[in-house]
Design an enzyme around this catalytic site. Sequence first.
Site, short mmCIF file in Angstrom:
data_model
loop_
_atom_site.label_atom_id
_atom_site.label_comp_id
_atom_site.label_asym_id
_atom_site.label_seq_id
_atom_site.Cartn_x
_atom_site.Cartn_y
_atom_site.Cartn_z
N GLN A 98 0.84 -1.19 0.00
CA GLN A 98 0.00 0.00 0.00
C GLN A 98 0.88 1.25 0.00
OE1 GLN A 98 -3.36 -0.51 3.07
NE2 GLN A 98 -1.97 -2.21 3.54
N ASP A 101 6.12 4.90 -1.05
CA ASP A 101 7.45 5.47 -0.77
C ASP A 101 8.57 4.87 -1.64
OD1 ASP A 101 7.48 3.67 2.43
OD2 ASP A 101 8.02 2.95 0.42
N HIS A 116 -1.32 1.38 -4.54
CA HIS A 116 -1.72 2.79 -4.45
C HIS A 116 -0.78 3.73 -5.21
CE1 HIS A 116 -3.93 1.54 -0.52
NE2 HIS A 116 -4.58 1.17 -1.60
N CYS A 128 -4.52 15.23 -20.30
CA CYS A 128 -4.41 15.63 -21.71
C CYS A 128 -3.99 14.45 -22.57
CB CYS A 128 -3.44 16.80 -21.86
SG CYS A 128 -1.71 16.36 -21.56
N CYS A 149 2.27 20.41 -16.40
CA CYS A 149 2.36 19.29 -17.35
C CYS A 149 3.18 19.76 -18.56
CB CYS A 149 0.97 18.88 -17.81
SG CYS A 149 1.00 17.73 -19.22
N CYS A 152 0.61 20.06 -21.74
CA CYS A 152 -0.51 21.01 -21.88
C CYS A 152 -0.37 22.19 -20.92
CB CYS A 152 -1.82 20.28 -21.61
SG CYS A 152 -2.05 19.84 -19.89
N PRO A 215 2.97 -4.29 15.96
CA PRO A 215 3.09 -4.11 17.42
C PRO A 215 1.73 -3.94 18.08
CG PRO A 215 4.11 -2.27 16.23
CD PRO A 215 3.60 -3.22 15.22
C1 BV8 Z 1 -11.87 2.70 -3.82
C2 BV8 Z 1 -2.14 6.63 -1.47
C3 BV8 Z 1 -13.70 2.47 -5.36
C4 BV8 Z 1 -2.21 8.11 -1.28
C5 BV8 Z 1 -3.87 5.61 -0.08
C6 BV8 Z 1 -15.14 -0.65 2.03
C7 BV8 Z 1 -15.38 -0.39 3.35
C8 BV8 Z 1 -15.11 0.91 3.85
C9 BV8 Z 1 -14.58 1.92 3.05
C10 BV8 Z 1 -14.34 1.65 1.75
C11 BV8 Z 1 -14.63 0.39 1.24
N1 BV8 Z 1 -14.29 0.42 -0.05
C12 BV8 Z 1 -13.81 1.65 -0.39
C13 BV8 Z 1 -13.84 2.43 0.70
C14 BV8 Z 1 -13.39 3.79 0.77
C15 BV8 Z 1 -11.87 3.91 1.00
C16 BV8 Z 1 -11.47 3.35 2.33
O1 BV8 Z 1 -10.98 2.23 2.45
N2 BV8 Z 1 -11.63 4.21 3.36
C17 BV8 Z 1 -11.16 3.82 4.72
C18 BV8 Z 1 -10.57 5.05 5.36
C19 BV8 Z 1 -12.29 3.25 5.52
N3 BV8 Z 1 -11.13 3.24 -0.06
C20 BV8 Z 1 -10.90 3.95 -1.20
O2 BV8 Z 1 -11.29 5.09 -1.39
C21 BV8 Z 1 -10.10 3.22 -2.27
N4 BV8 Z 1 -10.76 3.40 -3.54
O3 BV8 Z 1 -12.34 1.87 -3.05
O4 BV8 Z 1 -12.42 3.04 -5.05
C22 BV8 Z 1 -14.65 3.22 -4.53
C23 BV8 Z 1 -14.64 4.60 -4.63
C24 BV8 Z 1 -15.56 5.30 -3.82
C25 BV8 Z 1 -16.40 4.65 -2.91
C26 BV8 Z 1 -16.37 3.26 -2.85
C27 BV8 Z 1 -15.48 2.53 -3.64
C28 BV8 Z 1 -8.70 3.88 -2.43
C29 BV8 Z 1 -7.90 3.67 -1.20
C30 BV8 Z 1 -6.45 4.16 -1.45
C31 BV8 Z 1 -6.22 5.53 -0.89
N5 BV8 Z 1 -4.80 5.90 -0.99
N6 BV8 Z 1 -2.57 5.95 -0.25
C32 BV8 Z 1 -1.11 8.64 -0.39
O5 BV8 Z 1 -0.32 7.83 0.14
O6 BV8 Z 1 -1.05 9.86 -0.26
S1 BV8 Z 1 -4.38 4.78 1.33
C33 BV8 Z 1 -3.10 5.03 2.47
O7 BV8 Z 1 -3.72 4.86 3.74
C34 BV8 Z 1 -1.98 4.03 2.44
O8 BV8 Z 1 -1.60 3.68 1.15
C35 BV8 Z 1 -2.58 2.85 3.20
O9 BV8 Z 1 -3.38 2.08 2.36
C36 BV8 Z 1 -3.48 3.55 4.19
C37 BV8 Z 1 -2.78 3.68 5.50
O10 BV8 Z 1 -2.87 2.45 6.12
P1 BV8 Z 1 -1.51 1.73 6.64
O11 BV8 Z 1 -0.51 1.68 5.52
O12 BV8 Z 1 -1.93 0.50 7.28
O13 BV8 Z 1 -0.92 2.79 7.69
P2 BV8 Z 1 -1.52 3.20 9.12
O14 BV8 Z 1 -0.76 4.40 9.54
O15 BV8 Z 1 -3.00 3.24 9.09
O16 BV8 Z 1 -1.12 1.96 10.07
C38 BV8 Z 1 0.23 1.65 10.27
C39 BV8 Z 1 0.21 0.32 11.02
O17 BV8 Z 1 1.58 -0.08 11.21
C40 BV8 Z 1 -0.42 0.41 12.42
O18 BV8 Z 1 -1.28 -0.70 12.60
C41 BV8 Z 1 0.78 0.34 13.35
O19 BV8 Z 1 0.48 -0.34 14.56
C42 BV8 Z 1 1.76 -0.47 12.54
N7 BV8 Z 1 3.19 -0.25 12.85
C43 BV8 Z 1 3.78 0.87 13.34
N8 BV8 Z 1 5.14 0.66 13.46
C44 BV8 Z 1 5.37 -0.61 13.00
C45 BV8 Z 1 4.13 -1.18 12.59
N9 BV8 Z 1 4.02 -2.43 12.09
C46 BV8 Z 1 5.19 -3.15 11.99
N10 BV8 Z 1 6.41 -2.66 12.33
C47 BV8 Z 1 6.54 -1.41 12.84
N11 BV8 Z 1 7.76 -0.96 13.19
ZN ZN Z 2 -1.29 17.59 -19.66
#
Ligand code: BV8
Ligand code: ZN
Length: 246
Positions: A98, A101, A116, A128, A149, A152, A215
């Site tokens: 996901q 980076d 993503h 464009c 861009c 365009c 964790p």
């Molecule tokens: C879509 C790119 C069709 C941008 C990202 C079904 C149910 C509910 C909601 C939805 C659903 N289907 C669709 C949705 C809506 C939405 C969604 O899921 N909303 C959530 C908030 C509920 N999904 C979408 O919009 C997706 N598109 O479904 O299109 C559609 C359209 C409209 C309506 C319906 C359907 C698109 C989703 C992609 C968005 N873009 N990133 C950017 O980066 O700027 S998502 C982005 O957030 C990341 O890529 C990643 O996916 C997410 C963050 O989550 P994590 O990576 O898990 O990070 P987080 O900080 O949350 O957690 C870190 C974890 O690591 C923690 O648990 C922590 O404890 C742990 N940790 C910490 N340190 C460590 C560790 N683990 C191991 N070692 C360590 N040292």
């Molecule tokens: Zn363009």
Amino acid sequence: MSRDLVDRLQPDARITVLTGAGVSAASGVPTFRGADGLWKNFRPETLATAEAFGRDPKLVWEWYAWRRFRIAACDPNAAHRVLADWSRRFKNFNLITQNVDGLHERAGTRNTICLHGSIWEVGCWQGCATAPRRWRDDTLSFAEIPPRCPHCRGPIRPGVVWFGETLDPTVVRQASKAAECDVFITVGTSAIVYPAAGFITAARHHGAYTVEINPETTPATSAVDLSLRGGAEMVLPLIDQQLVGV
Ligand code: BV8
Ligand code: ZN
């Protein structure tokens, strides 16, 4: 370390790993929901949308520029390195990330499926005709915000998938295929964002042995066979040390 997992990591096993921001935390990359995820008190979900970009492209680009600079100063950590090594040692290995980076790629990981997109790619906001859908540009100067861009002169946008935007169907197909595996390990994700989190249950339905490394507990913790509490940069090397003959 659990024998159940180590015994299943056989040379010809189909192994798929799903990663989230937590796998890059030890490299210094801010996670989304961790305390360090907030930027100027904006919640990521409010900035990572087409609406936000349409409303204020300068603000959204300042956020992506800030993340680019932070990530550029980071290096892959032990977790990235173990997964890159596994992608070479296991014949049937896939990594679904996901993360935007690029640290898995920088670690040399093969078969990486970027759900993503990438923060190092851009696209034309107007879409464009002459511009490719996405192109890599990791040297944006930001002298002009939003950057323009070359085809365009309209604004360009970050090459990532925003909330409310559909994922590239080819990428979703590749990830669905990769979920048909023997061992599925979810590492460093809060398992809240879909469709990414859905691959954990999909793998389970395909009969995979499912493992979580985090964790903290997540909504996936009760759905997996084994949940290992700890940082990816610690737990993955510990598992790797147990692997013989792979
Ligand atoms: C879509 C790119 C069709 C941008 C990202 C079904 C149910 C509910 C909601 C939805 C659903 N289907 C669709 C949705 C809506 C939405 C969604 O899921 N909303 C959530 C908030 C509920 N999904 C979408 O919009 C997706 N598109 O479904 O299109 C559609 C359209 C409209 C309506 C319906 C359907 C698109 C989703 C992609 C968005 N873009 N990133 C950017 O980066 O700027 S998502 C982005 O957030 C990341 O890529 C990643 O996916 C997410 C963050 O989550 P994590 O990576 O898990 O990070 P987080 O900080 O949350 O957690 C870190 C974890 O690591 C923690 O648990 C922590 O404890 C742990 N940790 C910490 N340190 C460590 C560790 N683990 C191991 N070692 C360590 N040292
Ligand atoms: Zn363009």
